[in-house]
Design a protein around this motif. Structure first.
Motif, mmCIF file in Angstrom:
data_model
loop_
_atom_site.group_PDB
_atom_site.id
_atom_site.type_symbol
_atom_site.label_atom_id
_atom_site.label_comp_id
_atom_site.label_asym_id
_atom_site.label_seq_id
_atom_site.Cartn_x
_atom_site.Cartn_y
_atom_site.Cartn_z
ATOM 1 N N UNK A 54 0.836 -1.200 0.000
ATOM 2 C CA UNK A 54 0.000 0.000 0.000
ATOM 3 C C UNK A 54 0.872 1.253 0.000
ATOM 4 N N UNK A 55 1.961 1.230 0.776
ATOM 5 C CA UNK A 55 2.886 2.368 0.838
ATOM 6 C C UNK A 55 3.584 2.572 -0.507
ATOM 7 N N UNK A 56 4.035 1.466 -1.107
ATOM 8 C CA UNK A 56 4.724 1.558 -2.402
ATOM 9 C C UNK A 56 3.806 2.169 -3.452
ATOM 10 N N UNK A 57 2.551 1.719 -3.462
ATOM 11 C CA UNK A 57 1.605 2.189 -4.464
ATOM 12 C C UNK A 57 1.245 3.664 -4.288
ATOM 13 N N UNK A 58 1.475 4.191 -3.094
ATOM 14 C CA UNK A 58 1.264 5.627 -2.872
ATOM 15 C C UNK A 58 2.457 6.433 -3.377
ATOM 16 N N UNK A 59 3.623 5.763 -3.435
ATOM 17 C CA UNK A 59 4.861 6.450 -3.811
ATOM 18 C C UNK A 59 5.193 6.339 -5.303
ATOM 19 N N UNK A 60 4.590 5.365 -5.980
ATOM 20 C CA UNK A 60 4.867 5.203 -7.420
ATOM 21 C C UNK A 60 3.670 4.604 -8.147
ATOM 22 N N UNK A 61 3.532 4.993 -9.390
ATOM 23 C CA UNK A 61 2.512 4.411 -10.269
ATOM 24 C C UNK A 61 3.184 3.491 -11.283
ATOM 25 N N UNK A 62 4.496 3.365 -11.160
ATOM 26 C CA UNK A 62 5.280 2.539 -12.066
ATOM 27 C C UNK A 62 5.223 1.069 -11.640
ATOM 28 N N UNK A 63 5.561 0.152 -12.561
ATOM 29 C CA UNK A 63 5.584 -1.273 -12.207
ATOM 30 C C UNK A 63 6.675 -1.577 -11.183
ATOM 31 N N UNK A 64 6.418 -2.552 -10.333
ATOM 32 C CA UNK A 64 7.424 -3.066 -9.412
ATOM 33 C C UNK A 64 7.125 -4.544 -9.189
ATOM 34 N N UNK A 65 8.097 -5.246 -8.642
ATOM 35 C CA UNK A 65 7.943 -6.690 -8.424
ATOM 36 C C UNK A 65 7.933 -7.017 -6.932
#
Length: 354
Positions: A54-65
């Motif tokens: 949830x934190x990552x998705x607030x910080x980026x809209x780019x793909x991640x794994x």
């Protein structure tokens, strides 16, 4: 091709280092810079994974794994475990934490971890420590997830491709942290990146990601020359500003030399490359080490407390053989530097050959 498949600008992947280094800030910063950030979720509870995603998705809209550890079959010898607990109590006493004389209850959270990742609609999942089943890969593909898995030998790479994985990480013996070996004998699967990558590239059709000892643009150029479609770096990201690695870990990397690391089973019961210290060398001479993940659980309280106290002799500090090339910078600066050095290296090679 791999950039298009992963929807990233640069064919650079930040390794999924479990245990704290891959903070939400690091993963997001890497992805925002055009590479692929990876959350090392192998040791996290399902709830922790949910919160960090949830934190990552607030910080980026780019793909991640997200990287997960596939379950392994192991034997639980209670007498061996109790013996090891007694051996480890000297370290607990030294750190001033409670001694332990019990057998821990080890839970397998893999299915729960995976379900959280799928529910969060993460589109790239990587695995290590074992081979994902064809059924698991099909399940992930049905959810629109790209599957990446780790091989340390040619036989493992062929097995992964036959099961249907989309991409294979060819992990050379120079790599820091745990070995991804699952088919071959660990001591016989120590093939260097330079030798491993071209053999796997020639044997499989899917894209190959080179990992192990790659720290700069020169390493990237070498990997691509060997046929790799992307590179994966771990140690290089441990010292960036957004890394969650402890200060003693970062310091050890930044002041390291080429002979400081070795592969050991001391801390976790599974082969991993890290910095030599008192606890590692002592445990290597211990009568009998329980297998992974038991040994990992047994030593966890000691390693966590040692990190808090800044005791570098009683903590596992994973790093690759090229750790001395590490720098103190931000994740964005590292990626920009990698790309610049890569282009400079290629240009220099072409100029010299012409």
């Amino acid at each position: 091709m791999i950039c298009k498949r992963l929807n990233i600008k640069y064919p650079i992947i930040q390794a999924g280092m479990a245990g704290g280094p891959t903070t939400s800030e690091l993963v997001a910063a890497v992805s925002n810079a055009g590479a692929l950030g990876t959350l090392g979720a192998g040791y996290m509870t399902p709830e922790d994974i949910r919160n960090v995603l949830s934190q990552i998705m607030k910080l980026t809209k780019k793909p991640f794994a997200v990287n997960l550890f596939l379950p392994q079959v192991y034997e639980k010898n209670e007498q061996q475990i109790l013996s090891m607990q007694k051996y480890l109590n000297k370290y607990r006493k030294q750190l001033g934490i409670p001694e332990v004389y019990s057998v821990p209850d080890i839970q397998d959270l893999f299915e729960q971890q995976l379900n959280v990742v799928i529910e969060a609609e993460v589109k790239i999942v990587s695995f290590t420590f074992n081979k994902p089943s064809a059924g698991l890969i099909e399940k992930l593909h049905n959810s629109g997830i790209t599957v990446i898995a780790t091989a340390t030998t040619l036989k493992e790479a062929k097995e992964l491709e036959s099961l249907g994985v989309d991409m294979i990480v060819a992990q050379g013996s120079e790599a820091g942290g745990h070995r991804g070996t699952f088919l071959d004998v660990e001591d016989e699967a120590l093939i260097g990146t330079m030798a491993l990558v071209p053999q796997i590239v020639d044997a499989v059709q899917c894209p190959v990601i080179a990992a192990g000892g790659i720290m700069d643009g020169r390493g990237m150029a070498a990997a691509f020359s060997l046929g790799a479609s992307a590179v994966q770096l771990g140690t290089a990201f441990l010292t960036v500003q957004e890394s969650g690695a402890s200060e003693i870990h970062k310091s050890a990397i930044l002041t390291s030399k080429d002979t400081d690391t070795k592969i050991t089973q001391a801390f976790s019961g599974k082969s991993a490359r890290g910095f030599k210290n008192e606890m590692m060398l002592s445990l290597e001479s211990a009568p009998s080490l329980p297998p992974y993940p038991i040994q990992h659980v047994l030593t966890s309280d000691i390693r966590k407390e040692a990190a808090k106290q800044g005791n570098k002799e009683l903590v596992s500090m994973w790093a690759g053989q090229a750790s001395a090339l590490s720098k103190k910078q931000t994740a964005k600066e590292l990626i920009e530097c990698l790309v610049h050095e890569y282009r400079t290296t290629i240009s220099k090679i072409l100029t010299e050959w012409n």
